[in-house]
Design a protein around this motif. Structure first.
Motif, mmCIF file in Angstrom:
data_model
loop_
_atom_site.group_PDB
_atom_site.id
_atom_site.type_symbol
_atom_site.label_atom_id
_atom_site.label_comp_id
_atom_site.label_asym_id
_atom_site.label_seq_id
_atom_site.Cartn_x
_atom_site.Cartn_y
_atom_site.Cartn_z
ATOM 1 N N LEU A 1 -11.677 -60.857 -18.736
ATOM 2 C CA LEU A 1 -11.938 -59.729 -19.626
ATOM 3 C C LEU A 1 -12.134 -60.162 -21.075
ATOM 4 O O LEU A 1 -12.736 -59.439 -21.864
ATOM 5 C CB LEU A 1 -10.793 -58.720 -19.541
ATOM 6 C CG LEU A 1 -10.630 -58.017 -18.196
ATOM 7 C CD1 LEU A 1 -9.403 -57.119 -18.230
ATOM 8 C CD2 LEU A 1 -11.866 -57.218 -17.859
ATOM 9 N N THR A 2 -11.647 -61.332 -21.433
ATOM 10 C CA THR A 2 -11.771 -61.816 -22.806
ATOM 11 C C THR A 2 -13.133 -62.445 -23.090
ATOM 12 O O THR A 2 -13.430 -62.776 -24.221
ATOM 13 C CB THR A 2 -10.673 -62.850 -23.113
ATOM 14 O OG1 THR A 2 -10.742 -63.906 -22.153
ATOM 15 C CG2 THR A 2 -9.308 -62.184 -23.082
ATOM 16 N N TRP A 3 -13.967 -62.610 -22.067
ATOM 17 C CA TRP A 3 -15.297 -63.183 -22.253
ATOM 18 C C TRP A 3 -16.267 -62.104 -22.713
ATOM 19 O O TRP A 3 -16.089 -60.915 -22.461
ATOM 20 C CB TRP A 3 -15.792 -63.798 -20.957
ATOM 21 C CG TRP A 3 -15.207 -65.143 -20.658
ATOM 22 C CD1 TRP A 3 -13.933 -65.558 -20.908
ATOM 23 C CD2 TRP A 3 -15.875 -66.238 -20.052
ATOM 24 N NE1 TRP A 3 -13.767 -66.845 -20.491
ATOM 25 C CE2 TRP A 3 -14.937 -67.286 -19.957
ATOM 26 C CE3 TRP A 3 -17.150 -66.433 -19.566
ATOM 27 C CZ2 TRP A 3 -15.268 -68.524 -19.403
ATOM 28 C CZ3 TRP A 3 -17.471 -67.659 -19.017
ATOM 29 C CH2 TRP A 3 -16.536 -68.692 -18.942
ATOM 30 N N CYS B 1 -17.696 -67.633 -23.323
ATOM 31 C CA CYS B 1 -16.243 -67.741 -23.216
ATOM 32 C C CYS B 1 -15.587 -67.221 -24.494
ATOM 33 O O CYS B 1 -16.242 -66.994 -25.507
ATOM 34 C CB CYS B 1 -15.834 -69.196 -22.963
ATOM 35 S SG CYS B 1 -16.133 -70.310 -24.345
ATOM 36 N N GLU B 2 -14.285 -67.042 -24.434
ATOM 37 C CA GLU B 2 -13.535 -66.502 -25.560
ATOM 38 C C GLU B 2 -13.679 -67.385 -26.799
ATOM 39 O O GLU B 2 -13.843 -66.881 -27.910
ATOM 40 C CB GLU B 2 -12.060 -66.370 -25.177
ATOM 41 C CG GLU B 2 -11.207 -65.768 -26.257
ATOM 42 C CD GLU B 2 -9.764 -65.576 -25.807
ATOM 43 O OE1 GLU B 2 -8.978 -65.124 -26.651
ATOM 44 O OE2 GLU B 2 -9.431 -65.867 -24.647
ATOM 45 N N ARG C 1 -15.363 -66.036 -30.254
ATOM 46 C CA ARG C 1 -14.581 -65.993 -31.498
ATOM 47 C C ARG C 1 -15.246 -66.807 -32.603
ATOM 48 O O ARG C 1 -15.256 -66.408 -33.753
ATOM 49 C CB ARG C 1 -13.166 -66.516 -31.263
ATOM 50 C CG ARG C 1 -12.293 -65.539 -30.537
ATOM 51 C CD ARG C 1 -10.903 -66.149 -30.320
ATOM 52 N NE ARG C 1 -10.073 -65.250 -29.575
ATOM 53 C CZ ARG C 1 -9.105 -64.521 -30.121
ATOM 54 N NH1 ARG C 1 -8.876 -64.591 -31.402
ATOM 55 N NH2 ARG C 1 -8.380 -63.724 -29.375
#
Length: 67
Positions: free
Chosen positions: A32-34, A47-48, A52
């Motif tokens: 879910l963080t992707w 990817c996270e 970021r």
């Protein structure tokens, strides 16, 4: 919608792959963080860490080629 979307890239026998750095997610789906982005009708996953690092470009809706 006129554009055809494609499923995210999958590594052989693995989960989703980051379109920027090549990190492979564990499991069958991306965490879910992707981040998921549709560019030129293709669905890309990031990817996270990549999301970021490039958050300002993401929020500006720049395609990943500009990052």
């Amino acid at each position: 919608m006129d554009e055809e979307t494609h499923p995210p890239e999958q590594a052989a026998g693995h989960g989703a792959v980051c379109a920027r750095c090549g990190t492979v997610a564990e499991g069958d789906t991306a965490p879910l963080t992707w981040l998921c982005s549709v560019e030129d009708g293709r669905r890309l996953l990031f990817c996270e860490s990549c999301a970021r690092l490039h958050i300002r470009a993401v929020e500006s809706r720049l395609d990943s080629v500009w990052w």
